[in-house]
Design a protein around this motif. Sequence first.
Motif, PDB file in Angstrom:
ATOM      1  N   PRO A 558      34.453  29.336  30.017  1.00 58.90           N
ATOM      2  CA  PRO A 558      33.637  30.554  30.105  1.00 58.90           C
ATOM      3  C   PRO A 558      34.506  31.756  30.443  1.00 58.90           C
ATOM      4  O   PRO A 558      35.642  31.621  30.895  1.00 58.90           O
ATOM      5  N   ILE A 559      33.963  32.947  30.229  1.00 55.36           N
ATOM      6  CA  ILE A 559      34.703  34.188  30.456  1.00 55.36           C
ATOM      7  C   ILE A 559      34.134  34.926  31.675  1.00 55.36           C
ATOM      8  O   ILE A 559      33.053  34.620  32.155  1.00 55.36           O
ATOM      9  N   GLY A 560      34.891  35.924  32.139  1.00 57.17           N
ATOM     10  CA  GLY A 560      34.458  36.734  33.278  1.00 57.17           C
ATOM     11  C   GLY A 560      35.448  36.781  34.422  1.00 57.17           C
ATOM     12  O   GLY A 560      35.166  37.367  35.466  1.00 57.17           O
ATOM     13  N   SER A 561      36.646  36.181  34.241  1.00 57.19           N
ATOM     14  CA  SER A 561      37.595  36.136  35.358  1.00 57.19           C
ATOM     15  C   SER A 561      38.099  37.522  35.741  1.00 57.19           C
ATOM     16  O   SER A 561      38.387  37.779  36.915  1.00 57.19           O
ATOM     17  N   GLY A 562      38.194  38.445  34.768  1.00 60.90           N
ATOM     18  CA  GLY A 562      38.669  39.783  35.089  1.00 60.90           C
ATOM     19  C   GLY A 562      37.730  40.508  36.037  1.00 60.90           C
ATOM     20  O   GLY A 562      38.155  41.121  37.022  1.00 60.90           O
ATOM     21  N   VAL A 563      36.440  40.440  35.754  1.00 60.24           N
ATOM     22  CA  VAL A 563      35.436  41.059  36.621  1.00 60.24           C
ATOM     23  C   VAL A 563      35.452  40.410  38.001  1.00 60.24           C
ATOM     24  O   VAL A 563      35.400  41.094  39.031  1.00 60.24           O
ATOM     25  N   LEU A 564      35.536  39.086  38.043  1.00 58.67           N
ATOM     26  CA  LEU A 564      35.530  38.378  39.328  1.00 58.67           C
ATOM     27  C   LEU A 564      36.749  38.737  40.167  1.00 58.67           C
ATOM     28  O   LEU A 564      36.646  38.958  41.381  1.00 58.67           O
ATOM     29  N   MET A 565      37.931  38.793  39.549  1.00 58.53           N
ATOM     30  CA  MET A 565      39.128  39.117  40.309  1.00 58.53           C
ATOM     31  C   MET A 565      39.136  40.584  40.740  1.00 58.53           C
ATOM     32  O   MET A 565      39.602  40.916  41.833  1.00 58.53           O
ATOM     33  N   ALA A 566      38.607  41.474  39.888  1.00 57.77           N
ATOM     34  CA  ALA A 566      38.512  42.883  40.281  1.00 57.77           C
ATOM     35  C   ALA A 566      37.569  43.031  41.475  1.00 57.77           C
ATOM     36  O   ALA A 566      37.848  43.769  42.432  1.00 57.77           O
ATOM     37  N   ALA A 567      36.446  42.307  41.435  1.00 55.74           N
ATOM     38  CA  ALA A 567      35.488  42.364  42.546  1.00 55.74           C
ATOM     39  C   ALA A 567      36.074  41.748  43.809  1.00 55.74           C
ATOM     40  O   ALA A 567      35.822  42.238  44.921  1.00 55.74           O
ATOM     41  N   GLU A 568      36.856  40.683  43.663  1.00 55.47           N
ATOM     42  CA  GLU A 568      37.473  40.056  44.837  1.00 55.47           C
ATOM     43  C   GLU A 568      38.427  41.031  45.514  1.00 55.47           C
ATOM     44  O   GLU A 568      38.458  41.123  46.745  1.00 55.47           O
ATOM     45  N   MET A 569      39.200  41.789  44.737  1.00 58.70           N
ATOM     46  CA  MET A 569      40.111  42.758  45.323  1.00 58.70           C
ATOM     47  C   MET A 569      39.354  43.863  46.063  1.00 58.70           C
ATOM     48  O   MET A 569      39.857  44.441  47.029  1.00 58.70           O
TER      49      MET A 569
END
Length: 729
Positions: A558-569
């Motif tokens: 699945p996709i969405g890792s960029g959004v998740l990592m941006a939100a984690e930061m």
Amino acid sequence: MNGAPLPLTHDIVLIGGGHTHALVLRRWGMSPLAGARLTLITPEPTATYSGMLPGHIAGHYPRAALDIDLVRLARHAGARLILGAAEGIDREARQIHVPGRPPIGYDLCALDIGVTSAMPALPGFPEHAVPAKPLGLFAARWQAFCKGSGPAQVVVIGAGIAGAELALAMAHALRQRGRAGGVTLVDSADALAATGPRARHRLLSELTQQGVTLIEQAQITEITGDAVTLADGRTLPADFISGAAGARPAPWLHATGLHLTDGFVTVDAQLQTSDPAIWATGDCAHLSHAPRPKAGVFAVREAPVLFHNLRAALTKAGPRRYHPQSDYLKLISLGRKSALADRFGLAPVGRLMWCWKDRIDQRFMARFSDLPKMPRPKLPRNHTSALAEAVGDAPMCGGCGAKVGRDTLRAALGTPHLNRPDITPLPGDDAALMTTGTVQQVMTSDHLRALTDDPVLMTRIAAHHALGDIWAMAAQPQAATATLILPRQSEPLMARQLSEIMTTAHEVMRAAGAEIVGGHTSVGDELTIGFTLTGLCPHPPVALKGARPGDRLILTKPIGSGVLMAAEMQRRAPGADVAAAYAQMTHSQGTASALLAQAHAMTDVTGFGLAGHLLNICDASGCAATLTLSPALFLQGAEALARAGIRSTLYPQNRAQAPYLPGLAAPDDVHRIDLLFDPQTAGGLLAAVHPDTAQPTLSALTKAGYPALLIGTIADGPPRLTIAPPSPS
């Protein structure tokens, strides 16, 4: 902003995410110690707050209300987060052992690992009962049990305050669900011995009123799947059995060589163990100067002392002593929204006491959700007019979120003009193809700016990300070189980090069939990890060109890792969702590559996002594609964050491809369309396969453990993407 980051000189490692360590992390984020690298080792991304557990069991609080998000807290503190359970300390080497990774070095270490209420010596307990601690596991098992139907019989072993609270909470919850069958509270001694006489009398009365049967002075001889057997021959029917008696320390503490008291780590008034480099707090510790029962109130008040003493050990300041109160307020939940207060011989009871307890608990949890936002460094007095816009408000993403956009990269690289028969141009493909005699070989290079401060996790992500280019060609990984930029730090810390990285890199590459044959290191402002790889092709490589109209599109992750990592930061991503994303990013695609070797076209989905990489296939193959959006296409939590407006640094450049996508019809859920342009780190394989083999291939991938799915179809027409309308529900 003009100076380079100060070098790191010492490692402080916190083992366990208990209440003391959570509060230390909060304080550290507001007042870090320059030169110290803080690390948290915890088996779960969240820690459960014990004070609200009875309220959750009774149905007054949702599960999420109990969780302290350790991922978010570690980001606030600037601490490395290592998701794993420590199982040993080598004090001579000053190393902590966590299964599945190289040892973690430390200069100073603190333990706050809690206890368990498991009863391994009780026949049948490990197989048929659920210990009340660890709290997270207990809450999950109870919620699963509550989804059943019909009258339920429950037995709680241990009639202390915790056991009484659980029994009352369970009785209330079962009544509310129409499942009241009977709750029994059993103890081998007298019940509620830790309470005052008046409080004990009122609690016993409350148990009777709510239909909880109390059995004291009773020995349990056996536990089975549906009953608890007592020494006097009585059998207590049970559909759910829990143990809340006593506190049992972690068995691995015995091998540390630290002084222990009944298995608990012995500490002095400074919370220091027999080893001056190690501290211990919370339920796992025994206060030798002032023994106290196991209670969360002591862990909370130990936090400022531990925070001070860890820093004092590195700054030559004097330590502080911990003075526990001789008595403390006990606010005891009574199942329904009522509570009993026990202190100074008084025992008021009722809804007002519940409101008081609820206010204290909510205020405590708010300390971890309302984290102070640290101001960004000010710009220099003299700067260009465009500098503020270039810096931006959000921190720059790591991983693929820090890469250059698709169109910018294409313009810079241009079209290769090669005049060598041994190199086959594959413009835009994942790796270059070289031929030596009869041997076909592919070569690629990739590196990532760190998106996590855990060097082992980051190495796994970077290695799988680089291997993706080899696997996307259906080639077999062969050899690798590593390129590392390490942050400024002392030589001992540099050696520790380099050892962790290279041990992990060798492990991942060897598992993929490759060997690391060399590399290069340098020192910079932040951690960057990259690999150059070669792979062998026993058959023609699968390239971007080759997709045919009618082919089905398969995606293996699945996709969405960029959004998740941006939100984690930005400290906005739930820790459990971040941990789930890490698991996907470190999931090897080697087996998937072999299963997709007969694909007509293939690529890995990384920095350009799913839309950009699918467009590469369309461009190379001279065709169009239609995508079907479904919730399964997205990583856990990604849709909610996209809906909240979170975007990765590279998203605007990827989204700028939209004018190049005539026919892209966005449905109402625009956030899902946006996620098609989300840059992925160590993403899955995207393959165009013959329609006759699509379903068998998908089944084989699923059987192999991949969350693969069919996401669309290759179609006639010029290169473009369209979105299929949702199917009728």
